[in-house]
Write an enzyme that holds these catalytic residues in place. Structure first.
Site, PDB file in Angstrom:
ATOM      1  N   LYS A  53       0.816  -0.889  -0.374  1.00 37.11           N
ATOM      2  CA  LYS A  53      -0.194  -0.066  -0.017  1.00 37.11           C
ATOM      3  C   LYS A  53       1.467   1.483  -0.183  1.00 37.11           C
ATOM      4  O   LYS A  53       1.707   0.926   0.154  1.00 37.11           O
ATOM      5  CB  LYS A  53      -0.763  -0.389   1.460  1.00 37.11           C
ATOM      6  CG  LYS A  53      -0.128   0.278   2.904  1.00 37.11           C
ATOM      7  CD  LYS A  53      -0.808   0.308   4.019  1.00 37.11           C
ATOM      8  CE  LYS A  53      -0.259   0.216   4.886  1.00 37.11           C
ATOM      9  NZ  LYS A  53      -1.297   0.477   5.932  1.00 37.11           N
ATOM     10  N   TYR A 284      15.387  31.084   6.385  1.00 40.49           N
ATOM     11  CA  TYR A 284      13.753  31.534   6.275  1.00 40.49           C
ATOM     12  C   TYR A 284      14.530  32.446   7.917  1.00 40.49           C
ATOM     13  O   TYR A 284      14.237  30.931   8.525  1.00 40.49           O
ATOM     14  CB  TYR A 284      13.150  30.735   6.094  1.00 40.49           C
ATOM     15  CG  TYR A 284      12.569  30.428   4.757  1.00 40.49           C
ATOM     16  CD1 TYR A 284      12.526  32.261   4.040  1.00 40.49           C
ATOM     17  CD2 TYR A 284      11.817  29.593   3.679  1.00 40.49           C
ATOM     18  CE1 TYR A 284      11.903  32.211   2.340  1.00 40.49           C
ATOM     19  CE2 TYR A 284      11.840  30.101   2.523  1.00 40.49           C
ATOM     20  CZ  TYR A 284      11.572  31.071   2.326  1.00 40.49           C
ATOM     21  OH  TYR A 284      11.641  30.901   0.471  1.00 40.49           O
TER      22      TYR A 284
END
Length: 397
Positions: A53, A284
């Site tokens: 999955k 940042y």
């Protein structure tokens, strides 16, 4: 959107980043899981279901499914119906189980492609039965009981209703009950009292199914941690997800403890190298300032590619033969490494490989290291690597 592969780029193109998937490791891990199950003296000769999955936990569903089957996996497991149908479209044969279906799911297509579907409530079984009648094909159905996880599955007080509906539909020839299964809540915490409690509930559920005349091909409750540590939970099948990809699901253990090898190595290429003065803010928010004259290396990989944003100032990578931390804020597309030496500009060059994580053979961080640094699980570290990162397959014999 499917993951990119190296073949999606022009010949000779330099990839800014890649997730290198070792298919030999997938084969070996699957084979080793089969050996572990066989060696533990479990109740029966249990097989291995390779769970693919979420695009095989970020590794690539179709190539990994093929490798797992080559390694001895008897079953394949998916969460979503479209994941199971993708495997069939790629030509993969043999038993496949899907277990998370929306109301009005693509039952007809699943039934036609002989995919085992999961009934976890009476309404689901009713939809499957109606689809089987429309198709004129007997549906392969597995019944799921909630033994204590409190997630998918029928609660024990409603189990008899589901079993009786299934027995009636099977007697009418509409379905074949191929499995009865459940899922552990705390198998990754050996000794947790819920494990024993869930096994007891599962035993009662199996007895009720047997009393109703159901004879499933497989009974299963063991996930990767239970497959590795709980022989009494093996029954007919173990559902191995994380362990197939060479990572340990158990605390205070390494993959090598079980003879497993991590299959994914995530790398990028240095995009820029430059000298910077002392007290220079980096990225940042300037949460990192250079301690002195230094060399900064720019790595073109970021949280849009799946790296955790909270790896800022804590995640480590291997570059120039040494481990260095992410310097400053992890950005969407890039991060910076402070090499700490103004002369390092002569040792690290544009195009040099940066290893984000891998098996650890060369001293590089592992997925477990990244999980520990960012306060999450190794499952999430590999699964979140996104489709902007090409998958490059090695060991593809």
């Amino acid at each position: 959107m499917t993951d990119l592969t190296a073949t999606d780029f022009p010949p000779g193109a330099t990839l800014r980043a890649e997730a290198r998937i070792d298919l030999d490791a997938i084969r070996s891990n699957t084979r080793r899981l089969g050996q572990i199950v066989a060696e533990t003296g479990s109740k029966s000769a249990a097989g291995v279901m390779a769970v693919v999955k979420a695009d095989a936990y970020g590794h690539g569903a179709v190539p990994c499914a093929r490798a797992a089957k080559q390694g001895g996996a008897a079953w394949l497991g998916t969460a979503l119906p479209e994941e199971a149908l993708q495997l069939r479209a790629a030509g993969l044969t043999g038993p496949i189980l899907a277990w998370l279906h929306p109301a009005g799911g693509p039952w007809d297509e699943l039934i036609v492609h002989e995919i085992d579907v999961t009934a976890y409530a009476p309404w689901v079984l009713e939809e499957i039965t109606a689809a089987a009648q429309r198709c004129g094909i007997q549906a392969r159905v597995q019944l799921k009981v909630d033994t204590g996880l409190g997630r998918g599955g029928t609660q024990p007080h409603d189990w008899l209703e589901l079993v009786e509906l299934a027995a009636k539909a099977e007697a009418a020839g509409h379905i074949r009950v191929t499995g009865v299964w459940s899922h552990f809540a705390c198998a990754d915490e050996p000794g947790h009292p819920s494990i024993r409690a869930q096994l007891d509930v599962f035993a009662l559920a199996l007895a009720a199914a047997d009393h109703a005349g159901l004879r499933p091909e497989v009974r299963h409750i063991a996930n990767s941690p239970a497959a590795l540590s709980l022989p009494e939970a093996h029954f007919d099948l173990v559902r191995a997800g994380l362990a197939v990809y060479g990572l340990s699901p158990l605390p205070d253990t390494t993959p090598a403890d079980f003879g497993l090898r991590p299959a994914m190595t995530l790398t990028a290429r240095v995009a820029l190298v430059k000298n910077a003065p002392a007290e220079h803010g980096v990225s940042y928010g300037h949460i990192h300032h250079t301690a002195g004259p230094t060399t900064l290396a720019l790595v073109p990989l970021g949280y849009a590619d799946g790296l955790p944003r909270n790896s800022s100032n804590v995640g480590e990578v291997l570059v120039g033969g040494a481990r260095h931390r992410v310097a400053g804020r992890m950005a969407m597309d890039q991060f910076v490494v402070d090499l700490g030496d103004p002369d390092a500009v002569h040792d690290v060059h544009v195009g040099d490989e940066v290893v984000i994580f891998g098996p650890g053979d060369r001293g590089e961080p592992t997925a477990d290291d990244w999980a520990q640094a960012t306060g999450t699980l190794n499952y999430e570290i590999v699964t979140r690597i996104g489709p902007r990162v090409p998958r490059v397959y090695v060991g593809n014999s």
